[in-house]
Design a protein around this motif. Sequence first.
Motif, PDB file in Angstrom:
ATOM      1  N   ASP A  51      41.581  42.048  35.867  1.00  9.48           N
ATOM      2  CA  ASP A  51      41.623  43.499  36.081  1.00  9.48           C
ATOM      3  C   ASP A  51      40.248  44.128  35.902  1.00  9.48           C
ATOM      4  O   ASP A  51      39.924  45.108  36.560  1.00  9.48           O
ATOM      5  N   MET A  52      39.449  43.561  35.010  1.00 11.92           N
ATOM      6  CA  MET A  52      38.122  44.119  34.748  1.00 11.92           C
ATOM      7  C   MET A  52      37.082  43.669  35.770  1.00 11.92           C
ATOM      8  O   MET A  52      36.078  44.347  35.962  1.00 11.92           O
ATOM      9  N   THR A  53      37.306  42.534  36.428  1.00 16.52           N
ATOM     10  CA  THR A  53      36.243  41.955  37.244  1.00 16.52           C
ATOM     11  C   THR A  53      36.571  41.786  38.727  1.00 16.52           C
ATOM     12  O   THR A  53      35.642  41.624  39.527  1.00 16.52           O
ATOM     13  N   LEU A  54      37.839  41.775  39.093  1.00 20.97           N
ATOM     14  CA  LEU A  54      38.217  41.488  40.488  1.00 20.97           C
ATOM     15  C   LEU A  54      39.021  42.626  41.089  1.00 20.97           C
ATOM     16  O   LEU A  54      39.816  43.263  40.406  1.00 20.97           O
ATOM     17  N   ARG A  55      38.833  42.854  42.392  1.00 12.95           N
ATOM     18  CA  ARG A  55      39.674  43.831  43.086  1.00 12.95           C
ATOM     19  C   ARG A  55      41.042  43.206  43.344  1.00 12.95           C
ATOM     20  O   ARG A  55      41.228  42.005  43.188  1.00 12.95           O
ATOM     21  N   GLY A  56      41.965  44.029  43.768  1.00 14.68           N
ATOM     22  CA  GLY A  56      43.328  43.570  44.002  1.00 14.68           C
ATOM     23  C   GLY A  56      43.416  42.426  45.002  1.00 14.68           C
ATOM     24  O   GLY A  56      44.142  41.459  44.792  1.00 14.68           O
ATOM     25  N   ASP A  83      33.408  34.911  52.218  1.00 11.63           N
ATOM     26  CA  ASP A  83      33.847  33.872  51.287  1.00 11.63           C
ATOM     27  C   ASP A  83      32.766  33.563  50.253  1.00 11.63           C
ATOM     28  O   ASP A  83      33.073  33.327  49.084  1.00 11.63           O
ATOM     29  N   ASP A  84      31.508  33.581  50.674  1.00 15.14           N
ATOM     30  CA  ASP A  84      30.412  33.365  49.714  1.00 15.14           C
ATOM     31  C   ASP A  84      30.392  34.469  48.656  1.00 15.14           C
ATOM     32  O   ASP A  84      30.235  34.195  47.466  1.00 15.14           O
ATOM     33  N   ALA A  85      30.576  35.706  49.078  1.00 17.32           N
ATOM     34  CA  ALA A  85      30.589  36.831  48.130  1.00 17.32           C
ATOM     35  C   ALA A  85      31.791  36.723  47.198  1.00 17.32           C
ATOM     36  O   ALA A  85      31.671  36.951  45.984  1.00 17.32           O
ATOM     37  N   ARG A  89      32.009  36.231  42.957  1.00 17.11           N
ATOM     38  CA  ARG A  89      32.854  37.044  42.077  1.00 17.11           C
ATOM     39  C   ARG A  89      33.836  36.160  41.313  1.00 17.11           C
ATOM     40  O   ARG A  89      34.086  36.366  40.124  1.00 17.11           O
ATOM     41  N   TYR A  90      34.378  35.162  41.998  1.00 16.67           N
ATOM     42  CA  TYR A  90      35.339  34.244  41.384  1.00 16.67           C
ATOM     43  C   TYR A  90      34.685  33.446  40.254  1.00 16.67           C
ATOM     44  O   TYR A  90      35.270  33.277  39.180  1.00 16.67           O
TER      45      TYR A  90
END
Length: 103
Positions: A51-56, A83-85, A89-90
């Motif tokens: 919730d703090m780091t990823l969009r839905g 996919d690279d971006a 994030r992942y």
Amino acid sequence: MKKSLSLAVSAALFMAVAAPSFAGPVESACLRSDRKQASRALCGCIQQVADMTLRGSDQRKVARFFRDPDQAQKVKMSKTASDDAFWERYQAFGAQAEAYCAR
């Protein structure tokens, strides 16, 4: 005035505590996974980091990785900019979840 303010604060606290908690997509996938370490506490912690780091949309993609780990490999090997971006994030999410939830 003080009475109505304290009543409003009490009502807000009650709603925050009494409101049912709904599992997010990452927590739900984690709990459904066959991993023996999966617990409500750990999966909930991972969801908090998500919730703090990823969009839905990122969270839904990560949730699919629990069901089909090969999807993660496909995204990692993909050469598209999106996919690279996402993979960046992942990876940041994974590092933060490990640091935050591995207490």
